[in-house]
Design a protein around this motif. Structure first.
Motif, PDB file in Angstrom:
ATOM      1  N   UNK A 416      -5.924   1.474  -0.688  1.00  0.00           N
ATOM      2  CA  UNK A 416      -4.526   1.676  -0.303  1.00  0.00           C
ATOM      3  C   UNK A 416      -3.589   0.567  -0.763  1.00  0.00           C
ATOM      4  N   UNK A 417      -4.076  -0.334  -1.637  1.00  0.00           N
ATOM      5  CA  UNK A 417      -3.246  -1.485  -2.034  1.00  0.00           C
ATOM      6  C   UNK A 417      -1.984  -1.071  -2.788  1.00  0.00           C
ATOM      7  N   UNK A 418      -2.007   0.114  -3.424  1.00  0.00           N
ATOM      8  CA  UNK A 418      -0.829   0.554  -4.181  1.00  0.00           C
ATOM      9  C   UNK A 418      -0.033   1.620  -3.436  1.00  0.00           C
ATOM     10  N   UNK A 419      -0.290   1.750  -2.142  1.00  0.00           N
ATOM     11  CA  UNK A 419       0.484   2.702  -1.352  1.00  0.00           C
ATOM     12  C   UNK A 419      -0.395   3.821  -0.804  1.00  0.00           C
ATOM     13  N   UNK A 420       0.232   4.636   0.041  1.00  0.00           N
ATOM     14  CA  UNK A 420      -0.453   5.788   0.646  1.00  0.00           C
ATOM     15  C   UNK A 420       0.171   7.040   0.070  1.00  0.00           C
ATOM     16  N   UNK A 421      -0.620   7.817  -0.654  1.00  0.00           N
ATOM     17  CA  UNK A 421      -0.022   9.054  -1.152  1.00  0.00           C
ATOM     18  C   UNK A 421      -0.946  10.222  -0.910  1.00  0.00           C
ATOM     19  N   UNK A 422      -0.339  11.368  -0.848  1.00  0.00           N
ATOM     20  CA  UNK A 422      -1.078  12.620  -0.653  1.00  0.00           C
ATOM     21  C   UNK A 422      -0.807  13.523  -1.843  1.00  0.00           C
ATOM     22  N   UNK A 423      -1.871  13.888  -2.566  1.00  0.00           N
ATOM     23  CA  UNK A 423      -1.719  14.829  -3.671  1.00  0.00           C
ATOM     24  C   UNK A 423      -1.395  16.215  -3.098  1.00  0.00           C
ATOM     25  N   UNK A 424      -0.511  16.941  -3.768  1.00  0.00           N
ATOM     26  CA  UNK A 424      -0.241  18.345  -3.419  1.00  0.00           C
ATOM     27  C   UNK A 424      -0.469  19.123  -4.713  1.00  0.00           C
ATOM     28  N   UNK A 425      -1.626  19.739  -4.822  1.00  0.00           N
ATOM     29  CA  UNK A 425      -2.076  20.299  -6.095  1.00  0.00           C
ATOM     30  C   UNK A 425      -2.809  21.626  -5.857  1.00  0.00           C
ATOM     31  N   UNK A 426      -2.077  22.644  -5.416  1.00  0.00           N
ATOM     32  CA  UNK A 426      -2.755  23.908  -5.080  1.00  0.00           C
ATOM     33  C   UNK A 426      -3.286  24.616  -6.328  1.00  0.00           C
ATOM     34  N   UNK A 427      -4.104  25.646  -6.151  1.00  0.00           N
ATOM     35  CA  UNK A 427      -4.500  26.467  -7.291  1.00  0.00           C
ATOM     36  C   UNK A 427      -3.270  26.961  -8.056  1.00  0.00           C
ATOM     37  N   UNK A 428      -3.414  27.104  -9.382  1.00  0.00           N
ATOM     38  CA  UNK A 428      -2.279  27.542 -10.205  1.00  0.00           C
ATOM     39  C   UNK A 428      -1.947  29.011  -9.950  1.00  0.00           C
TER      40      UNK A 428
END
Ligand code: PLP
Length: 461
Positions: A416-428
């Motif tokens: 987490x040293x570069x931040x907290x992020x959540x990918x949002x990458x659903x099926x195409x």
């Protein structure tokens, strides 16, 4: 009785390698269809990240399942150095045609790490057979992720992981990856990108250009940066620097490739920065079989073959069953026009995420391209302040999400040293109403996270 890690004397959940005994076990998956997964209790989850950014064509695709069964009935294994298979050849033809000139040959493996191992080994062997045997260093970026096998890990920028395994590996030079949030003091996004490009040239000169083999880059970062997209100027600059010093440019498109960003390869967005080698995995076979690929130009492959052939391979390389499945998956990508869909639904998703960011104090930035998106989770966006890393905000969001029926994969890079992020990458394959549902479920999960943060006294809203 709730199931927990370590609740049987032997065997049990693989999570026993990650979580202490007594930790509740995750829901058990029962079936998948389209963008949804169901557990054995009948609860439905919207797969908002396509698992680990894998299930590009959604779950349970009947045409792919039929192709899988048909190939299994014909033959499941025949070693590719003795027998070629129809689908392995058709798949190579198709991928190289989509990749475009300069990516003329395809080598098939069983996943992303193997694809990157293949890329750096092909690059090295090319250097050896063309009288450049002094070149062996592979410059990479920090943060970055290129895989978990020791070769791929040696070019990964993750101080935590390297802290454990570094003594077992060749150490390769690392330079900063561009970022777009919480920039180093005194920098704008543009000036930091320029500094990151200059750092490549500085590193090559410092190491001695005759020793530098390649520069490996995730063109759009995955879990390492949370979908940071750099400018065309950055890509053009790194291409020019590599050309100036005879350094091969490798694009790790394991997450960004196979159509996810609204182009078959993310590199197609930057025609001024064509890579020499490209690796693919994840969405390429979309979770229907473990699969990866290396795409390479004729001149590199010909030089290596002219000197006796690629000194590298695996038992399961170019596996006939996997190639048939992957070929059926890319057939679905073409039939359903999923590259275009990624662009269209990506625009809708971006607008919905930006709406959430306007309302939620926890969303500091929305970024990405096509359906390779991420949100930056912060304590309070007015100060861009990160939550304590020990709180592990993405993991907490995942837990709230499961309660709301949305599956949000996350894996902590660099602790987490570069931040907290959540990918949002659903099926195409996600539809317009499903994007809206995803956004609604995500917003509810973020609202619960906000309550938890307040209750824990980590911020006031
Ligand atoms: C950019 C990138 N490269 C390489 C890998 C490694 O792929 P695999 O886990 O299939 O070995 C990953 C996996 O997350 C990835 O995201």
């Amino acid at each position: 009785m709730p199931r927990t890690i370590g609740d049987t004397p032997q065997g049990g959940s693989v999570l026993g390698f990650y979580a202490p005994r007594g930790t509740p076990r995750p829901p058990r998956v029962a079936k998948g269809e389209g963008v949804f997964l169901w557990d054995t209790d009948g609860r439905r989850y919207l797969d908002a990240t396509a698992g680990a950014v894998v299930a590009n064509i959604g779950h349970g695709n009947p045409r792919v399942l039929a192709a899988m069964q048909a190939q299994a009935a014909r033959v499941t294994f025949a070693y590719p150095r003795f027998f070629e298979s129809e689908d392995s050849v058709a798949l190579a033809d198709r991928l190289c045609a989509w990749a475009g000139p300069g990516l003329d040959r395809a080598f098939f493996v069983s996943g992303g790490s193997e694809a990157n191992e293949s890329a750096i080994k092909l690059a090295r062997q090319y250097a050896v057979v063309t009288g450049q045997g002094s070149r062996f260093k592979v410059i990479s970026r920090n943060p970055s992720y290129h895989g978990s096998t020791l070769g791929a890990l040696s070019v990964t920028g993750d101080a935590n992981t390297l802290g454990i395994y570094a003594p077992m590996m060749q150490s390769h030079p690392k330079i900063d990856a561009p970022r777009s949030y919480r920039l180093p003091e005194g920098h704008t996004i543009e000036s930091f990108e320029a500094a990151c490009a200059q750092a490549l040239e500085d590193a090559i000169v410092r190491e001695g250009p005759e020793s530098v083999l390649a520069f490996i880059v995730e063109p759009i970062g995955g879990l390492s940066t949370g979908a940071v997209v750099s400018s065309p100027a950055y890509f053009q600059r790194i291409r020019q620097i590599c050309d100036r010093h005879g350094v091969l440019l490798i694009f790790d498109e394991i997450m960004s490739g196979a159509g996810r960003t609204g182009a078959f390869l993310a590199s197609h967005h930057w025609p001024g920065a064509r890579p020499d080698l490209v690796t693919l995995a994840k969405g390429l076979a979309a979770g229907y079989t473990p699969f990866g690929a290396l795409l390479a130009p004729n001149h590199i492959v010909d030089a290596v073959v002219g000197a006796g052939g690629f000194v590298h391979g695996h038992t399961y390389f170019t596996n006939p069953l996997s190639c048939a499945i992957a070929n059926a998956v890319v057939g679905e990508v073409a039939r359903l026009d999923l590259v275009k869909q990624a662009e269209l639904r990506g625009r809708q998703l971006t607008a919905r995420l930006e709406g959430i960011a306007d309302r939620s104090p926890l969303v500091g930035q929305v970024r990405g391209l096509g359906l390779l998106m991420a949100i930056e989770i912060v304590a309070d966006k007015s100060e861009s302040r990160q939550l304590p890393v020990t709180f592990n905000a993405p993991a907490r969001l995942t837990e709230h999400g499961l309660r709301h029926g949305i599956a949000l994969y996350n894996r902590r890079a660099n602790l987490g040293a570069f931040g907290d992020f959540q990918m949002i990458t659903p099926p195409l394959t996600i539809t317009e109403p499903e994007v809206d549902l995803l956004a609604d479920l995500l917003e509810r999960s973020l609202a619960d996270l906000q309550v938890e943060i307040e209750q824990a006294g980590l911020a006031r809203y």
